[in-house]
Write an enzyme that holds these catalytic residues in place. Structure first.
Site, mmCIF file in Angstrom:
data_model
loop_
_atom_site.group_PDB
_atom_site.id
_atom_site.type_symbol
_atom_site.label_atom_id
_atom_site.label_comp_id
_atom_site.label_asym_id
_atom_site.label_seq_id
_atom_site.Cartn_x
_atom_site.Cartn_y
_atom_site.Cartn_z
ATOM 1 N N LYS A 112 7.128 24.163 14.292
ATOM 2 C CA LYS A 112 7.174 25.294 13.368
ATOM 3 C C LYS A 112 7.227 26.570 14.182
ATOM 4 C CE LYS A 112 7.062 25.965 8.864
ATOM 5 N NZ LYS A 112 7.496 25.054 7.795
HETATM 6 P P1 NAD Z 1 10.308 32.068 -0.222
HETATM 7 O O1 NAD Z 1 9.996 33.211 0.661
HETATM 8 O O2 NAD Z 1 11.734 31.782 -0.583
HETATM 9 O O3 NAD Z 1 9.487 32.194 -1.587
HETATM 10 C C1 NAD Z 1 8.112 32.420 -1.672
HETATM 11 C C2 NAD Z 1 7.804 32.826 -3.108
HETATM 12 O O4 NAD Z 1 6.376 32.919 -3.272
HETATM 13 C C3 NAD Z 1 8.364 34.196 -3.496
HETATM 14 O O5 NAD Z 1 8.823 34.140 -4.835
HETATM 15 C C4 NAD Z 1 7.147 35.109 -3.414
HETATM 16 O O6 NAD Z 1 7.254 36.255 -4.241
HETATM 17 C C5 NAD Z 1 6.080 34.155 -3.910
HETATM 18 N N1 NAD Z 1 4.713 34.537 -3.595
HETATM 19 C C6 NAD Z 1 4.209 34.964 -2.418
HETATM 20 N N2 NAD Z 1 2.883 35.227 -2.555
HETATM 21 C C7 NAD Z 1 2.577 34.947 -3.834
HETATM 22 C C8 NAD Z 1 1.383 35.012 -4.603
HETATM 23 N N3 NAD Z 1 0.244 35.432 -4.059
HETATM 24 N N4 NAD Z 1 1.418 34.623 -5.903
HETATM 25 C C9 NAD Z 1 2.566 34.208 -6.460
HETATM 26 N N5 NAD Z 1 3.727 34.121 -5.791
HETATM 27 C C10 NAD Z 1 3.725 34.496 -4.505
HETATM 28 O O7 NAD Z 1 9.643 30.782 0.489
HETATM 29 P P2 NAD Z 1 10.015 29.257 0.250
HETATM 30 O O8 NAD Z 1 11.002 28.853 1.276
HETATM 31 O O9 NAD Z 1 10.273 29.052 -1.196
HETATM 32 O O10 NAD Z 1 8.639 28.550 0.681
HETATM 33 C C11 NAD Z 1 7.515 28.472 -0.214
HETATM 34 C C12 NAD Z 1 6.531 27.430 0.317
HETATM 35 O O11 NAD Z 1 7.207 26.174 0.427
HETATM 36 C C13 NAD Z 1 5.956 27.689 1.712
HETATM 37 O O12 NAD Z 1 4.649 27.158 1.765
HETATM 38 C C14 NAD Z 1 6.861 26.894 2.628
HETATM 39 O O13 NAD Z 1 6.240 26.557 3.840
HETATM 40 C C15 NAD Z 1 7.075 25.683 1.751
HETATM 41 N N6 NAD Z 1 8.271 24.885 2.076
HETATM 42 C C16 NAD Z 1 9.517 25.453 2.112
HETATM 43 C C17 NAD Z 1 10.616 24.647 2.368
HETATM 44 C C18 NAD Z 1 12.022 25.174 2.319
HETATM 45 O O14 NAD Z 1 12.959 24.361 2.387
HETATM 46 N N7 NAD Z 1 12.235 26.475 2.165
HETATM 47 C C19 NAD Z 1 10.445 23.277 2.622
HETATM 48 C C20 NAD Z 1 9.174 22.734 2.578
HETATM 49 C C21 NAD Z 1 8.093 23.556 2.286
#
Ligand code: NAD
Length: 422
Positions: A112
């Site tokens: 990561k």
């Molecule tokens: P992103 O930046 O695209 O989206 C994050 C979302 O969470 C945004 O809508 C943001 O406004 C919202 N957010 C942030 N703080 C918040 C709060 N306190 N309350 C409500 N909403 C809040 O990120 P992502 O890629 O969607 O990743 C989200 C999670 O999924 C992370 O934990 C990441 O590690 C995990 N993840 C992502 C992927 C991927 O393919 N992108 C894969 C596996 C896991």
């Protein structure tokens, strides 16, 4: 075993990951020396990134890349741009990647990366410089056979394109397989954008079947409406679920009759926020988490369900879209309440699985149709869900402990086979 802290001192993300590991390892009969090897990151890199801002001032940023394990293959894991990125957080996320890749049976270890920055205050030009300098600083540690970064919070296909281009400029040839989550014309895979959401859909559907809950019409609440949350919403809505509440960092909203997700996605594209969506009622972030529903999908950040709010959760299933959204203290409370939790290392593994497909396609130079990607993903996710469920039933363990047990066994197997070079 890592201790659960009192309410005053929350466990750090890495301590949480260690706690989960210890709990599962205690159920396996493994040499403590080998367990320590499996637990600790293999390599942690801290890099300083001097960037000239658009106003002419030079600013220093700090970046990290952690390779937790390279036993089953190259390290694999996203890069996060966020003001709260720390080495501890990146170490936890890298460890979870090791276990995630093992659960879905893909030939990767765990890694990561992250940069402590606030991308919302940076121009495209500044973000490009930051990304390129970061890539140059970690250059000798990444590569298709070494460590393959991907997008995570606040990073996207454009950032992956800059990383790939920077690496390729130094290699003096185009190396598409150095990162995944790239735009389609430069070696991206069909289905990658939707993959994490699709994995959530598949595992939530399997969990609903296991719990005797009809997926058609299941009431779903989703925290976070970024890549993961919005795609999960779109696909679950398409499959007939009723998405009754969603949130992002700016606010939360609900409609007990179900939100019109395609229109909400359009609204977010236009306004960059979920709030003020016509036909919905504003609610608080806390109300979203405690709304009565069949499936709750935390898809934002870590530690949002903690000892102090776990008791208010009224979902029947929690599908962990985000990494580490439930603290160990909360996990205990939710298990006692009988809530079925699909752990992050299983639930959100669809993203890394299609990243693996992207890496395979880049190396073959032959690209698959979206249908083929989705079919292969379906097979892997259903198998992984059933493997974890079987482990849970055999050992009378929670799905989380069972997922860790399965993953530790798989990483242990190759570690012992390879032996210890000294
Ligand atoms: P992103 O930046 O695209 O989206 C994050 C979302 O969470 C945004 O809508 C943001 O406004 C919202 N957010 C942030 N703080 C918040 C709060 N306190 N309350 C409500 N909403 C809040 O990120 P992502 O890629 O969607 O990743 C989200 C999670 O999924 C992370 O934990 C990441 O590690 C995990 N993840 C992502 C992927 C991927 O393919 N992108 C894969 C596996 C896991």
């Amino acid at each position: 075993m890592a201790k659960l802290s009192s309410n005053d001192i929350p466990l750090s993300a890495f301590e949480q990951a260690m706690h989960q590991f210890d709990e599962a390892a205690a159920k396996l009969n493994v040499d403590p020396g080998i367990l320590e090897f499996l637990k600790q990151p293999r390599r942690c890199l801290i890099v300083k990134l001097p960037i000239r801002r658009d106003n002419g001032k030079l600013e220093m940023f700090t970046g990290y890349r952690v390779q937790h394990s390279i036993s089953r293959g190259p390290a694999k894991g996203g890069v996060r741009f966020h003001p709260q990125v720390t080495l501890d957080e990146v170490m936890a996320l890298a460890a979870w990647m090791t276990w995630k890749c093992a659960i879905v049976g893909i030939p990767f270890g765990g890694g990561k990366g992250g940069i402590c920055c606030d991308p919302t205050t940076m121009s495209t030009h500044e973000l490009e410089h930051l990304t390129r300098r970061y890539t140059a600083e970690i250059l000798e540690f990444i590569g298709p056979e070494k460590d393959v970064p991907a997008p995570d919070v606040n990073t996207n296909p454009q950032i992956m394109a800059w990383m790939m281009d920077t690496f390729s400029m130094h290699a003096r040839q185009t190396v598409t397989a150095v990162v995944t989550g790239k735009p389609l014309p430069i070696g991206g895979s069909e289905g990658r954008m939707e993959a994490t959401g699709r994995g959530i859909l598949i595992t939530a559907r399997e969990a609903a079947r296991h719990k005797g809950i009809s997926f058609q019409g299941a009431r779903v609440a989703i925290q976070g409406f970024g890549n993961v949350g919005s795609m999960a919403a779109k696909l679950m809505h398409q499959e007939g679920c009723k998405i009754i509440a969603v949130s992002d960092i700016h606010g939360a909203l609900n409609n007990p009759d179900g939100l019109d997700i395609p229109r909400l996605i359009e609204h977010v594209k236009r306004t960059k926020k979920v709030i003020n969506f016509p036909g919905s009622k504003a609610i608080t972030h806390d109300e979203l988490l405690s709304i009565e529903c069949d499936i709750l999908v935390p898809a934002a950040l870590e530690s949002v369900i903690r000892g102090d709010n776990a008791d208010s959760i009224r979902a029947r299933i929690i599908a962990e879209g985000a990494n580490g959204p439930i603290t160990p203290e909360a996990d205990k409370i939710l298990n006692e309440k009988g809530i079925f939790i699909i752990p992050d290392i299983l639930c959100n593994a669809g993203g890394v699985t299609v990243s693996y497909f992207e890496w395979v396609q880049d190396r073959m130079g032959y690209f698959w149709e979206e249908k083929e990607v989705n079919q292969r993903l379906e097979v892997i996710m259903v198998k992984a869900f059933n493997n974890v469920l079987q482990m849970a039933q055999e050992h009378k363990a929670s799905m989380r402990i069972a997922a860790f047990m399965l993953a530790i066994k798989r990483v242990l197997e190759v570690t012992v086979m390879r032996g210890f070079y000294s």
